[in-house]
Write a protein that holds these residues in place. Structure first.
Motif, PDB file in Angstrom:
ATOM      1  N   SER A  43       1.298  -8.650  -4.780  1.00 25.52           N
ATOM      2  CA  SER A  43      -0.020  -9.192  -5.120  1.00 25.52           C
ATOM      3  C   SER A  43      -1.100  -8.627  -4.207  1.00 25.52           C
ATOM      4  O   SER A  43      -2.179  -8.240  -4.667  1.00 25.52           O
ATOM      5  N   ILE A  44      -0.831  -8.548  -2.903  1.00 27.78           N
ATOM      6  CA  ILE A  44      -1.802  -7.996  -1.959  1.00 27.78           C
ATOM      7  C   ILE A  44      -2.087  -6.535  -2.294  1.00 27.78           C
ATOM      8  O   ILE A  44      -3.249  -6.104  -2.302  1.00 27.78           O
ATOM      9  N   ILE A  45      -1.048  -5.767  -2.584  1.00 29.97           N
ATOM     10  CA  ILE A  45      -1.231  -4.351  -2.930  1.00 29.97           C
ATOM     11  C   ILE A  45      -2.058  -4.218  -4.201  1.00 29.97           C
ATOM     12  O   ILE A  45      -2.987  -3.419  -4.269  1.00 29.97           O
ATOM     13  N   GLU A  46      -1.740  -5.004  -5.209  1.00 28.13           N
ATOM     14  CA  GLU A  46      -2.470  -4.933  -6.480  1.00 28.13           C
ATOM     15  C   GLU A  46      -3.941  -5.307  -6.288  1.00 28.13           C
ATOM     16  O   GLU A  46      -4.810  -4.723  -6.923  1.00 28.13           O
ATOM     17  N   GLN A  47      -4.247  -6.251  -5.401  1.00 28.34           N
ATOM     18  CA  GLN A  47      -5.644  -6.595  -5.103  1.00 28.34           C
ATOM     19  C   GLN A  47      -6.371  -5.401  -4.502  1.00 28.34           C
ATOM     20  O   GLN A  47      -7.531  -5.159  -4.812  1.00 28.34           O
ATOM     21  N   GLN A  48      -5.717  -4.653  -3.637  1.00 27.52           N
ATOM     22  CA  GLN A  48      -6.337  -3.476  -3.022  1.00 27.52           C
ATOM     23  C   GLN A  48      -6.564  -2.374  -4.045  1.00 27.52           C
ATOM     24  O   GLN A  48      -7.531  -1.621  -3.931  1.00 27.52           O
ATOM     25  N   VAL A  49      -5.701  -2.269  -5.029  1.00 27.89           N
ATOM     26  CA  VAL A  49      -5.862  -1.264  -6.085  1.00 27.89           C
ATOM     27  C   VAL A  49      -7.103  -1.586  -6.912  1.00 27.89           C
ATOM     28  O   VAL A  49      -7.845  -0.688  -7.307  1.00 27.89           O
ATOM     29  N   ASP A  50      -7.354  -2.868  -7.140  1.00 29.27           N
ATOM     30  CA  ASP A  50      -8.483  -3.273  -7.977  1.00 29.27           C
ATOM     31  C   ASP A  50      -9.825  -3.153  -7.285  1.00 29.27           C
ATOM     32  O   ASP A  50     -10.868  -3.238  -7.917  1.00 29.27           O
ATOM     33  N   VAL A  51      -9.839  -2.941  -5.965  1.00 32.14           N
ATOM     34  CA  VAL A  51     -11.081  -2.783  -5.215  1.00 32.14           C
ATOM     35  C   VAL A  51     -11.625  -1.395  -5.490  1.00 32.14           C
ATOM     36  O   VAL A  51     -10.909  -0.410  -5.393  1.00 32.14           O
ATOM     37  N   THR A  52     -12.891  -1.294  -5.844  1.00 37.43           N
ATOM     38  CA  THR A  52     -13.476   0.044  -6.103  1.00 37.43           C
ATOM     39  C   THR A  52     -14.686   0.280  -5.248  1.00 37.43           C
ATOM     40  O   THR A  52     -15.285  -0.569  -4.720  1.00 37.43           O
ATOM     41  N   GLY A  83       0.095  -2.212   7.841  1.00 39.37           N
ATOM     42  CA  GLY A  83       0.739  -3.376   8.435  1.00 39.37           C
ATOM     43  C   GLY A  83      -0.235  -4.531   8.586  1.00 39.37           C
ATOM     44  O   GLY A  83       0.086  -5.682   8.295  1.00 39.37           O
ATOM     45  N   GLN A  84      -1.444  -4.209   9.007  1.00 41.44           N
ATOM     46  CA  GLN A  84      -2.482  -5.224   9.157  1.00 41.44           C
ATOM     47  C   GLN A  84      -2.834  -5.843   7.803  1.00 41.44           C
ATOM     48  O   GLN A  84      -2.911  -7.064   7.676  1.00 41.44           O
ATOM     49  N   TYR A  85      -3.065  -5.025   6.787  1.00 42.39           N
ATOM     50  CA  TYR A  85      -3.432  -5.516   5.461  1.00 42.39           C
ATOM     51  C   TYR A  85      -2.327  -6.356   4.836  1.00 42.39           C
ATOM     52  O   TYR A  85      -2.598  -7.338   4.150  1.00 42.39           O
ATOM     53  N   LEU A  86      -1.083  -5.963   5.051  1.00 42.39           N
ATOM     54  CA  LEU A  86       0.037  -6.650   4.419  1.00 42.39           C
ATOM     55  C   LEU A  86       0.633  -7.752   5.281  1.00 42.39           C
ATOM     56  O   LEU A  86       1.528  -8.465   4.851  1.00 42.39           O
ATOM     57  N   GLY A  87       0.174  -7.861   6.517  1.00 43.27           N
ATOM     58  CA  GLY A  87       0.707  -8.877   7.418  1.00 43.27           C
ATOM     59  C   GLY A  87       2.139  -8.593   7.834  1.00 43.27           C
ATOM     60  O   GLY A  87       2.955  -9.491   7.964  1.00 43.27           O
ATOM     61  N   LEU A  88       2.431  -7.308   8.048  1.00 46.12           N
ATOM     62  CA  LEU A  88       3.779  -6.876   8.416  1.00 46.12           C
ATOM     63  C   LEU A  88       3.749  -6.136   9.749  1.00 46.12           C
ATOM     64  O   LEU A  88       2.744  -5.492  10.076  1.00 46.12           O
ATOM     65  N   PRO A  89       4.844  -6.171  10.485  1.00 44.76           N
ATOM     66  CA  PRO A  89       4.902  -5.347  11.702  1.00 44.76           C
ATOM     67  C   PRO A  89       4.980  -3.867  11.316  1.00 44.76           C
ATOM     68  O   PRO A  89       5.481  -3.520  10.240  1.00 44.76           O
ATOM     69  N   LYS A  90       4.473  -3.009  12.199  1.00 45.91           N
ATOM     70  CA  LYS A  90       4.497  -1.568  11.920  1.00 45.91           C
ATOM     71  C   LYS A  90       5.910  -1.075  11.636  1.00 45.91           C
ATOM     72  O   LYS A  90       6.100  -0.154  10.848  1.00 45.91           O
ATOM     73  N   GLY A  91       6.908  -1.683  12.256  1.00 44.98           N
ATOM     74  CA  GLY A  91       8.289  -1.261  12.067  1.00 44.98           C
ATOM     75  C   GLY A  91       8.822  -1.476  10.654  1.00 44.98           C
ATOM     76  O   GLY A  91       9.834  -0.899  10.274  1.00 44.98           O
ATOM     77  N   ALA A  92       8.123  -2.276   9.850  1.00 43.85           N
ATOM     78  CA  ALA A  92       8.556  -2.534   8.473  1.00 43.85           C
ATOM     79  C   ALA A  92       8.082  -1.445   7.519  1.00 43.85           C
ATOM     80  O   ALA A  92       8.492  -1.405   6.366  1.00 43.85           O
ATOM     81  N   ILE A  93       7.218  -0.544   8.014  1.00 44.43           N
ATOM     82  CA  ILE A  93       6.638   0.502   7.178  1.00 44.43           C
ATOM     83  C   ILE A  93       6.987   1.854   7.777  1.00 44.43           C
ATOM     84  O   ILE A  93       6.791   2.076   8.969  1.00 44.43           O
ATOM     85  N   SER A  94       7.499   2.756   6.942  1.00 41.85           N
ATOM     86  CA  SER A  94       7.827   4.092   7.432  1.00 41.85           C
ATOM     87  C   SER A  94       7.371   5.148   6.430  1.00 41.85           C
ATOM     88  O   SER A  94       7.307   4.894   5.229  1.00 41.85           O
ATOM     89  N   LEU A  95       7.066   6.319   6.950  1.00 37.18           N
ATOM     90  CA  LEU A  95       6.636   7.439   6.130  1.00 37.18           C
ATOM     91  C   LEU A  95       7.858   8.071   5.471  1.00 37.18           C
ATOM     92  O   LEU A  95       8.783   8.498   6.149  1.00 37.18           O
ATOM     93  N   GLU A  96       7.862   8.125   4.158  1.00 31.60           N
ATOM     94  CA  GLU A  96       8.959   8.740   3.397  1.00 31.60           C
ATOM     95  C   GLU A  96       8.690  10.225   3.162  1.00 31.60           C
ATOM     96  O   GLU A  96       9.590  11.032   3.255  1.00 31.60           O
ATOM     97  N   SER A  97       7.441  10.549   2.801  1.00 33.37           N
ATOM     98  CA  SER A  97       7.084  11.948   2.552  1.00 33.37           C
ATOM     99  C   SER A  97       5.583  12.126   2.728  1.00 33.37           C
ATOM    100  O   SER A  97       4.831  11.159   2.703  1.00 33.37           O
ATOM    101  N   GLY A  98       5.169  13.373   2.919  1.00 34.85           N
ATOM    102  CA  GLY A  98       3.761  13.691   3.053  1.00 34.85           C
ATOM    103  C   GLY A  98       3.277  13.753   4.479  1.00 34.85           C
ATOM    104  O   GLY A  98       2.100  13.511   4.742  1.00 34.85           O
ATOM    105  N   ASP A  99       4.159  14.101   5.394  1.00 34.80           N
ATOM    106  CA  ASP A  99       3.811  14.129   6.814  1.00 34.80           C
ATOM    107  C   ASP A  99       2.517  14.887   7.089  1.00 34.80           C
ATOM    108  O   ASP A  99       1.671  14.431   7.840  1.00 34.80           O
ATOM    109  N   SER A 100       2.342  16.053   6.488  1.00 38.48           N
ATOM    110  CA  SER A 100       1.154  16.861   6.739  1.00 38.48           C
ATOM    111  C   SER A 100       0.311  17.040   5.479  1.00 38.48           C
ATOM    112  O   SER A 100      -0.415  18.013   5.331  1.00 38.48           O
TER     113      SER A 100
END
Length: 105
Positions: A96-105, A61-78
Motif C-alpha cells: 500500500s505504501i509503495i502504491e501510494q508513492q507510485v500515484d504521486v506525480t 527504508g525511511q519511506y517504508l519504515g524498514l531497517p536498511k538491512g531489509a533492503i538490498s540492491l539486486e541489479s543496477g549497481d552503476s
C-alpha cells in the motif's frame, strides 16, 4: 503494470534513481520505452563509490519504515534503473505504501 513483483515473501522493486538531486524524494512513476514502470526516486548523494545506492536504500527504508538491512540492491549497481529486494516485503501494508508513492506525480 506495476513497479513491484512478488518473489516468495519478498518484493522486487523497480526504481529509476536520479542522483545528485537538490531534494531527496520518492514518488511518481517513470515508464521506459518497453512500457515497464519504475518508481522514481531522487537522492542528494553523487553516483560514486556506491554512495547514491546507499542513499537510495536508506531513503526507501525511511519511506517504508524498514531497517536498511531489509533492503538490498539486486541489479543496477552503476545504472539509473535498479531492482531492489525488500525482504519480507510482500505485506499489504508495504504494498500500500509503495502504491501510494507510485500515484504521486
Amino acid at each position: 503494470m506495476t513497479v513491484w513483483v512478488q518473489a516468495g515473501d519478498d518484493l522486487i522493486l523497480a526504481v529509476r534513481l536520479t542522483p545528485g538531486a537538490a531534494k531527496e524524494m520518492v514518488g511518481g512513476v517513470w515508464t521506459d520505452e518497453k512500457g515497464a514502470q519504475w518508481l522514481s526516486a531522487r537522492v542528494r548523494a553523487v553516483p560514486e563509490k556506491g554512495r547514491a545506492n546507499d542513499a537510495l536504500v536508506a531513503l526507501l527504508g525511511q519511506y517504508l519504515g524498514l531497517p536498511k538491512g531489509a533492503i538490498s540492491l539486486e541489479s543496477g549497481d552503476s545504472n539509473r534503473l535498479k531492482r531492489l529486494r525488500i525482504r519480507g516485503g510482500a505485506q499489504p501494508r508495504l504494498i500500500s505504501i509503495i502504491e501510494q508513492q507510485v500515484d504521486v506525480t
